[in-house]
Design an enzyme around this catalytic site. Sequence first.
Site, PDB file in Angstrom:
ATOM      1  N   HIS A 421       0.830  -1.206   0.000  1.00 11.84           N
ATOM      2  CA  HIS A 421       0.000   0.000   0.000  1.00 11.84           C
ATOM      3  C   HIS A 421       0.869   1.262   0.000  1.00 11.84           C
ATOM      4  O   HIS A 421       0.691   2.170  -0.827  1.00 11.84           O
ATOM      5  CB  HIS A 421      -0.919  -0.037   1.226  1.00 11.84           C
ATOM      6  CG  HIS A 421      -1.774   1.172   1.352  1.00 11.84           C
ATOM      7  ND1 HIS A 421      -1.414   2.253   2.124  1.00 11.84           N
ATOM      8  CD2 HIS A 421      -2.956   1.492   0.776  1.00 11.84           C
ATOM      9  CE1 HIS A 421      -2.351   3.172   2.037  1.00 11.84           C
ATOM     10  NE2 HIS A 421      -3.304   2.738   1.230  1.00 11.84           N
ATOM     11  N   CYS A 797      -2.749  -2.052 -15.999  1.00 11.69           N
ATOM     12  CA  CYS A 797      -2.800  -0.891 -15.098  1.00 11.69           C
ATOM     13  C   CYS A 797      -2.158  -1.195 -13.751  1.00 11.69           C
ATOM     14  O   CYS A 797      -2.221  -0.390 -12.836  1.00 11.69           O
ATOM     15  CB  CYS A 797      -4.228  -0.404 -14.913  1.00 11.69           C
ATOM     16  SG  CYS A 797      -5.274  -1.617 -14.100  1.00 11.69           S
TER      17      CYS A 797
HETATM   18  C1  PEP Z   1      -3.823  -4.409  -9.642  1.00 11.89           C
HETATM   19  O1  PEP Z   1      -4.235  -5.292  -8.917  1.00 11.89           O
HETATM   20  O2  PEP Z   1      -2.905  -4.566 -10.480  1.00 11.89           O
HETATM   21  C2  PEP Z   1      -4.391  -3.055  -9.557  1.00 11.89           C
HETATM   22  C3  PEP Z   1      -4.049  -2.115 -10.402  1.00 11.89           C
HETATM   23  O3  PEP Z   1      -5.260  -2.809  -8.527  1.00 11.89           O
HETATM   24  P1  PEP Z   1      -4.814  -2.501  -7.017  1.00 11.89           P
HETATM   25  O4  PEP Z   1      -3.354  -2.266  -7.026  1.00 11.89           O
HETATM   26  O5  PEP Z   1      -5.599  -1.320  -6.601  1.00 11.89           O
HETATM   27  O6  PEP Z   1      -5.223  -3.738  -6.327  1.00 11.89           O
END
Ligand code: PEP
Length: 844
Positions: A421, A797
């Site tokens: 995070h 992403c």
């Molecule tokens: C992912 O899981 O790659 C993503 C972009 O979502 P998050 O990082 O918010 O879980």
Amino acid sequence: MDFPDFAEITPTAPILRDSHGWRAKCLQRLIRLELPVPRTVALPAATVRAIAAGQMPDTAAILRLFGAEPLVTVRPSPENPDWGGPGSILNIGMTKARHRSLCASHGEVAANAIYLRFIQAYATHVARLDPDLFEATEPSDEVLRAALRAYEQEREEPFPQDGAQQLSEVLRSMARAWEGTSARLLRQAKGASPEAALGLVVQEMALSLGPGECGAGVIQFVDPVTGAAQVTGRYKGQAQGRAALQTEGALYLTRDRRGPSLEEQCPEVFADLIRHGAACRLRLREEMQIEFAIEDGALRVLDAVRVARSNRANVRIAVALAENGVISRNEALLRVEPRALSELLHRQVDPRGVRDRFARGIAASPGAAQGRVVFSSSAAQASAARGEPYILVRRETAPEDIRGMNAASGVLTERGGITSHAAVIARGLGLPCVVGASDLRMNAKDKTITAADGRVFREGDVITLDGTKGEALAGIVALQEPALDENFRTLLHWADAVRDIGIRANADTPADAQMARNFEAQGIGLCRTEHMFFDEDRLTVMREMIFADTPGDRRIALDRLLPMQRADFTRLFEIMHGLPVCIRLFDPPLHEFLPHDREGMRELAEALDRPLSDVVRRVEALSEFNPMLGMRGVRLGITLPEIYDMQVRAIFEATIDASRKGAPIVPEIMIPLVSAKREVELVKTRIEAVAAAVRSERGVAFDYCLGVMVETPRAALRAGEIAHHAAFLSFGTNDLTQMTYGLSRDDAGRFMNTYVQLGVYPEDPFHTLDIDGVGELLLIGAARGRQTRQNLTLSVCGEHGGNPESIAFCRKAGFDYVSCSPFRVPVARLAAAHLALNDPKPDL
Ligand code: PEP
Ligand code: MG
């Protein structure tokens, strides 16, 4: 091609960089430019290899090429100047007899200095004697005799008095030094192959000691830190070699208030140097540093090397060379390493400063930050209110830390990996961040951190974070400012003109979106909406929503969140106007929004006017053993559908509002954590119903695009059927990596280093896309999806989106775009341009 053992470098001699090294080739170019280069002979790598094996060339014959009683220097010539090599040895050929003749022609002082310098170099680098015995002192007759005596005593033989023998020994020692283990490891670290070979050049000495104007210098025509056009360098009279320029008494080159200059002292030589510099720039197509000597008033050009420069200067120089027509724009692009750009976007720890490191971790987000240590978001907010810069130190961060992170100068955590995070949020905010500093012991209760060496830092102590290197430093350290200048923008516009894959930004807030625009992203590829709920006023409403007992109560809380969300989206659409915005519906498990400690729960009970026991029970009911695999993403959207209803309503209403001010907006809505087609069908049906309701309430038509985030292996495998209901698939490679490996993004840092060190994983897969495993899922998902829907838009992403290797993979796989943190957008734009230039796609 077979080369003779050695060859004089002439304009037409067959000198190749591959076989003779960059220096020999560069000298040939200088000779072709008719620069006054002393006579030079090149020994190809094959000859040097033979020398190392004990097979000498005819050194007497080499010396004969330089006339009677020559003095020469030997310099290394590897294929790439960055690969190092043994130091040059000057004045080979100095003997007692030559000393006598030099005394007559150049004076005793010069003759002593030249002979002594050679004895010192030969004794320490060739005969490998203790350097202390030959320490540099003012040359005099006495010192010279002492040096010769020391040599004789140590070696039990006289100092060699034959030039050819001296040259043989120098060549042998340099050839062998190249083969040494540490030299090999050093150059391999800089990209040399294990077989990289060394060429050597033997050059006639320019005697820069003696009668008339004599001396040595270097000149360059750009500032090595900024890249601005500016003559810099040093010149020292009656001196030999570069090292002398660092000592007292060196002159400035151009007129300078601080002291005398070469320009005033030798205006003609200076003018020649400027002319030669311009010729080098034009013909060698590079900013070169010229090493020169003046021999009784006559200029000699000894060598030229590419100016060593900062990354910032490199951008400016490449752009200037292209704008002057010296190189093409494409070549300018290729001369800048994409990753080097990230250094220009942030303040950096000044490499010249002193570093007092107390902890080392993972370099999670680049740049330097300094401020007072704080251990909680509330202390952070107090610091922010006082306008004091602070570093937020946590064992690991949770979503509720977003407020503390928002105003922080930097973040340091004891735990976590590259997609934890703290790391993800810090990169998004462009905040320097070090995670997984596992040699630190943090004590939140005492508000202390203890370093491995026992030092203790308390709340309020000032530290510096180096997020580029992954280090925490004690106290204040000198920093360098970022360089987002015109040259940087120009280069990236050139990159945009050639690249063939789109680059969007992950942006959650208006501030992120503005950053995305500043860095000229082509849209937002991922807006994580949950980050909008952590503002103080919203968090309480969010918690009311979580505590609602009935769908009706839940809707009441959501109705209060709706205008806030609508305002968020309207703002995003306005900032990004004309560019696509992809909004992901709510993703994290709800327990992330609840307090974890007793005090927080008591406050919540008060705010919600409920008994504490009720709050505790609810928190326990919502807490999960494995939250990342639990009730989150689309699972939440299906079990508590009112949340998504509210979000899509906010999106549609914002679409209508923002479209009034310009061209119609077509929002992209993305469903997270899908693993089954039916999930998409259920959510899609409700979204369609909300769209129909908003259209009829407002009496306005609008379009939208629905897509699916592929984050579970099953979604990749079933992409064929999922694509029936999705206009786009965006691969969330963070979760997909986590689930493919069965690794936790937040905890893997504990053993990741060991795993990488032992070669279990070649790299941290959260950092570098695992092409073999996760990559295969991407390929399967892409192929199956496109089989169903030919024009399916494909993107990545996850954090990998900003990584040049991952961009290469996605481009090859036919993806439409990658999306990454705004601060990684410039690197991605340039990396994509490199790919298009180095590996052009065939015309269809
Ligand atoms: C992912 O899981 O790659 C993503 C972009 O979502 P998050 O990082 O918010 O879980
Ligand atoms: Mg995810």
